[in-house]
Design a protein around this motif. Structure first.
Motif, PDB file in Angstrom:
ATOM      1  N   GLN A  57       0.911  -1.230  -0.091  1.00 29.17           N
ATOM      2  CA  GLN A  57      -0.071   0.085   0.000  1.00 29.17           C
ATOM      3  C   GLN A  57       0.926   1.122  -0.115  1.00 29.17           C
ATOM      4  O   GLN A  57       1.749   1.572   0.912  1.00 29.17           O
ATOM      5  CB  GLN A  57      -0.792   0.027   1.064  1.00 29.17           C
ATOM      6  N   ALA A  58       0.880   1.859  -1.003  1.00 30.70           N
ATOM      7  CA  ALA A  58       1.487   2.984  -1.373  1.00 30.70           C
ATOM      8  C   ALA A  58       1.070   4.589  -0.743  1.00 30.70           C
ATOM      9  O   ALA A  58       1.690   5.460  -0.341  1.00 30.70           O
ATOM     10  CB  ALA A  58       2.123   3.329  -2.631  1.00 30.70           C
ATOM     11  N   VAL A  59      -0.394   4.504  -0.909  1.00 28.28           N
ATOM     12  CA  VAL A  59      -0.978   5.703  -0.447  1.00 28.28           C
ATOM     13  C   VAL A  59      -2.288   5.516   0.323  1.00 28.28           C
ATOM     14  O   VAL A  59      -3.024   4.320   0.131  1.00 28.28           O
ATOM     15  CB  VAL A  59      -1.544   6.618  -1.639  1.00 28.28           C
ATOM     16  N   TYR A  60      -2.198   6.100   1.530  1.00 22.51           N
ATOM     17  CA  TYR A  60      -3.531   5.922   2.464  1.00 22.51           C
ATOM     18  C   TYR A  60      -4.416   7.166   2.638  1.00 22.51           C
ATOM     19  O   TYR A  60      -3.750   8.447   2.899  1.00 22.51           O
ATOM     20  CB  TYR A  60      -3.067   5.444   3.738  1.00 22.51           C
ATOM     21  N   ASP A  61      -5.627   6.996   2.445  1.00 24.08           N
ATOM     22  CA  ASP A  61      -6.502   8.060   2.886  1.00 24.08           C
ATOM     23  C   ASP A  61      -6.100   9.607   2.435  1.00 24.08           C
ATOM     24  O   ASP A  61      -6.055  10.432   3.425  1.00 24.08           O
ATOM     25  CB  ASP A  61      -6.960   7.964   4.328  1.00 24.08           C
ATOM     26  N   PHE A  62      -5.825   9.643   1.144  1.00 27.36           N
ATOM     27  CA  PHE A  62      -5.454  11.014   0.592  1.00 27.36           C
ATOM     28  C   PHE A  62      -6.454  12.009   0.462  1.00 27.36           C
ATOM     29  O   PHE A  62      -7.343  11.791  -0.344  1.00 27.36           O
ATOM     30  CB  PHE A  62      -4.390  10.880  -0.545  1.00 27.36           C
ATOM     31  N   LYS A  98       4.841  10.927   4.593  1.00 26.97           N
ATOM     32  CA  LYS A  98       5.715  10.060   5.062  1.00 26.97           C
ATOM     33  C   LYS A  98       4.898   8.366   5.153  1.00 26.97           C
ATOM     34  O   LYS A  98       3.644   8.317   5.482  1.00 26.97           O
ATOM     35  CB  LYS A  98       5.986  10.196   6.530  1.00 26.97           C
ATOM     36  N   ASP A  99       5.471   7.451   4.562  1.00 34.17           N
ATOM     37  CA  ASP A  99       4.913   6.324   4.476  1.00 34.17           C
ATOM     38  C   ASP A  99       3.623   6.045   3.929  1.00 34.17           C
ATOM     39  O   ASP A  99       2.730   5.297   4.515  1.00 34.17           O
ATOM     40  CB  ASP A  99       5.073   5.591   6.013  1.00 34.17           C
ATOM     41  N   GLY A 100       3.342   6.949   3.140  1.00 29.26           N
ATOM     42  CA  GLY A 100       1.802   7.157   2.452  1.00 29.26           C
ATOM     43  C   GLY A 100       0.947   7.753   2.968  1.00 29.26           C
ATOM     44  O   GLY A 100      -0.191   7.756   2.410  1.00 29.26           O
ATOM     45  N   THR A 128       8.638  16.829  -5.065  1.00 30.16           N
ATOM     46  CA  THR A 128      10.008  16.671  -4.936  1.00 30.16           C
ATOM     47  C   THR A 128      10.410  15.991  -3.388  1.00 30.16           C
ATOM     48  O   THR A 128       9.468  15.876  -2.546  1.00 30.16           O
ATOM     49  CB  THR A 128      10.472  18.205  -4.640  1.00 30.16           C
ATOM     50  N   HIS A 129      11.701  15.632  -2.999  1.00 31.35           N
ATOM     51  CA  HIS A 129      11.949  15.112  -2.061  1.00 31.35           C
ATOM     52  C   HIS A 129      12.778  16.219  -1.187  1.00 31.35           C
ATOM     53  O   HIS A 129      13.260  16.120   0.124  1.00 31.35           O
ATOM     54  CB  HIS A 129      12.959  13.727  -2.192  1.00 31.35           C
ATOM     55  N   ASP A 130      12.822  17.495  -1.879  1.00 33.28           N
ATOM     56  CA  ASP A 130      13.745  18.589  -1.530  1.00 33.28           C
ATOM     57  C   ASP A 130      12.932  19.317  -0.793  1.00 33.28           C
ATOM     58  O   ASP A 130      12.278  20.148  -1.413  1.00 33.28           O
ATOM     59  CB  ASP A 130      14.695  19.181  -2.799  1.00 33.28           C
ATOM     60  N   GLN A 131      13.093  19.719   0.507  1.00 33.17           N
ATOM     61  CA  GLN A 131      12.349  20.733   1.476  1.00 33.17           C
ATOM     62  C   GLN A 131      12.608  22.127   1.180  1.00 33.17           C
ATOM     63  O   GLN A 131      11.601  22.678   1.092  1.00 33.17           O
ATOM     64  CB  GLN A 131      12.281  20.195   2.834  1.00 33.17           C
ATOM     65  N   PRO A 174      10.248  12.039   2.050  1.00 31.08           N
ATOM     66  CA  PRO A 174      11.258  11.024   1.791  1.00 31.08           C
ATOM     67  C   PRO A 174      11.037  10.117   0.791  1.00 31.08           C
ATOM     68  O   PRO A 174       9.935   9.849   0.355  1.00 31.08           O
ATOM     69  CB  PRO A 174      11.485  10.452   2.890  1.00 31.08           C
ATOM     70  N   SER A 175      11.911   9.595   0.170  1.00 28.87           N
ATOM     71  CA  SER A 175      11.820   8.580  -1.003  1.00 28.87           C
ATOM     72  C   SER A 175      11.055   7.477  -0.545  1.00 28.87           C
ATOM     73  O   SER A 175      11.265   6.916   0.477  1.00 28.87           O
ATOM     74  CB  SER A 175      13.291   8.147  -1.356  1.00 28.87           C
ATOM     75  N   GLY A 176      10.165   7.112  -1.441  1.00 24.82           N
ATOM     76  CA  GLY A 176       9.174   5.794  -1.078  1.00 24.82           C
ATOM     77  C   GLY A 176       7.726   6.284  -0.313  1.00 24.82           C
ATOM     78  O   GLY A 176       7.181   5.199  -0.095  1.00 24.82           O
ATOM     79  N   CYS A 177       7.699   7.526  -0.057  1.00 23.15           N
ATOM     80  CA  CYS A 177       6.343   8.040   0.863  1.00 23.15           C
ATOM     81  C   CYS A 177       5.143   8.030  -0.097  1.00 23.15           C
ATOM     82  O   CYS A 177       4.308   8.209   0.571  1.00 23.15           O
ATOM     83  CB  CYS A 177       6.803   9.304   1.639  1.00 23.15           C
ATOM     84  N   GLY A 178       5.356   7.902  -1.406  1.00 20.70           N
ATOM     85  CA  GLY A 178       4.123   7.744  -2.027  1.00 20.70           C
ATOM     86  C   GLY A 178       3.722   8.875  -3.088  1.00 20.70           C
ATOM     87  O   GLY A 178       2.828   9.126  -3.570  1.00 20.70           O
ATOM     88  N   LYS A 179       4.680   9.854  -3.164  1.00 24.21           N
ATOM     89  CA  LYS A 179       4.419  11.131  -3.811  1.00 24.21           C
ATOM     90  C   LYS A 179       4.248  10.589  -5.509  1.00 24.21           C
ATOM     91  O   LYS A 179       3.386  11.143  -5.987  1.00 24.21           O
ATOM     92  CB  LYS A 179       5.667  12.026  -3.848  1.00 24.21           C
ATOM     93  N   SER A 180       5.239   9.957  -6.000  1.00 27.40           N
ATOM     94  CA  SER A 180       4.945   9.612  -7.527  1.00 27.40           C
ATOM     95  C   SER A 180       3.789   9.076  -7.599  1.00 27.40           C
ATOM     96  O   SER A 180       2.931   9.197  -8.657  1.00 27.40           O
ATOM     97  CB  SER A 180       6.137   8.890  -7.993  1.00 27.40           C
TER      98      SER A 180
END
Ligand code: ADP
Ligand code: MG
Length: 366
Positions: free
Chosen positions: A18-23, A209-211, A192-195, A38-44
């Motif tokens: 599960q990449a994305v939760y309740d968005f 974070k984490d989806g 982006t991952h760049d704050q 961070p990388s892998g949090c579900g942005k893409s």
């Protein structure tokens, strides 16, 4: 200009990830939204669901109040720019920019007009007859943007479009992109991952974070009013210092074996939550720790500067408290050197406290 709405959107991949939760998010017409994390949090994955490149597992996605869950990508009228913007190497800048309109069998006069307009906006007019391999990285990135803007889409999606560029070019492209968005009054969702990129570009930032969405707010809000310790430490360079501390039975924080007084609002919030005598996470930004060379004063706290880093106009002082590594940012560059015994004081008006189990912010009452 179009607006975009995501309601309870989730993504579970066929392998069970599960990449994305309740968005949940309302993107206003003309708004510049940045998804950061961070990388892998579900942005893409979120962006690809909006584009229609990934199916939505649950929830509703709509543009201008029309549900588009099952609409084919090509019918959504969305333009996407990726990090790897692979231009057609055998085509000139002119033809690269016009190609999507040619595919749509648009009128040649109209195509010419759109390409010339986009080239002008992006400063590409002198390069229209060049092939991509005769362009700099920044110019190629601009051609990729040009391919998107000629179409005048309802919504722009950009996935880390600047991460292939060197630092200097990235910062100048950032400015160009922001002014382009202003001029087009375009609705943009930018990943982006760049704050720093998020803080400088966004009207509103979505921190993931984490989806899970952690917080949605303006750059000012997420920086000054973070709702949890993750957001607090993710946004800002150097990051906010955050570490566990004991609350004394009297409602002070215990630091280095001594009590550190809190203001009334913070103390009453701790009392209300039953946290006297318990552990909390203390957060303080580097710019809110005053540091000076030890000078005989006995109030405040004491340590030794481990490392001194000159940034230019100001400097960072690294030191240890109860085995925790802290960073202070100081303006007076001559006041402290590495290995100096130092005295430091936390500004009581800029302390952040978080629950140690959930990481949620403990709000002081005003
Ligand atoms: P980000 O863009 O924030 O770095 P992604 O949206 O690419 O993150 O990925 C989110 C999570 O989903 C990651 O754990 C990633 O490994 C996983 N993921 C992405 N694509 C797939 C896929 N096609 N199948 C299974 N898992 C995937
Ligand atoms: Mg990604």
């Amino acid at each position: 200009m179009s607006f975009l709405t995501l309601v309870n959107v989730e993504k579970v991949f066929p392998n069970g990830v599960q990449a994305v939760y309740d968005f949940n998010l309302d993107v206003q017409a003309g708004e510049f939204i940045v998804l950061v994390g961070p990388s892998g949090c579900g942005k893409s994955t979120t962006l690809r669901m909006i584009a229609g490149l990934e199916e939505i597992s649950k929830g509703t996605l709509s543009i201008d109040d029309k549900v588009i869950n099952d609409m084919a990508p090509k019918d959504r009228d969305i333009a996407m720019v990726f990090q790897n913007y692979a231009l057609y190497s055998h085509m000139t800048v002119y033809h690269n920019m016009g190609f999507s309109l040619v595919l749509r069998r648009e009128n040649p006069d109209h195509i010419h007009e759109r390409v010339m307009w986009a080239a002008d906006i992006l400063g590409l007019t002198p390069y229209l007859n060049r092939k991509p391999n005769k362009l700099s990285g920044g110019q190629r990135q601009r051609v990729a943007l040009g391919r998107a803007i000629v179409r005048d889409p309802k919504i722009f999606l950009l996935d880390e479009p600047l991460s292939n560029l060197d630092a200097k070019l990235r910062s100048s492209m950032r400015k160009e992109l922001k002014s382009l968005q202003n001029r087009l009054k375009a609705t943009m969702v930018y990943v982006t991952h760049d704050q720093i990129e998020a803080l400088t570009l966004a009207d509103r930032i979505v921190i993931m974070k984490d989806g899970w969405i952690q917080q949605v707010g303006t750059p000012y809000e997420v920086y000054h009013d973070p709702q949890n310790v993750f957001v607090a430490t993710f946004m800002g360079t150097p990051p906010m210092n955050a570490f566990p501390v004991k609350v004394t039975e009297a409602g002070d924080l215990s630091l280095d074996g001594r009590p550190m007084a809190l203001n009334e609002g913070t103390r009453s919030a701790l009392k209300e939550k039953g946290l006297f005598g318990k552990e909390v996470i203390l957060g303080i930004r580097p710019e809110h720790i005053a540091v000076e060379r030890q000078n005989g004063q006995t109030d405040g706290f004491f340590s030794v500067a481990d490392l001194y880093e000159l940034l230019g106009s100001d400097a960072l002082v690294h030191f240890n408290v109860e085995g925790k590594h802290l960073i202070a940012k100081i303006e007076d560059r001559s006041s402290v050197a590495a290995h100096d015994p130092i005295r430091y004081v936390f500004d009581p008006e800029h302390l952040y406290l978080f629950e140690s189990d959930t990481g949620r912010r403990i709000h002081a009452r005003h």
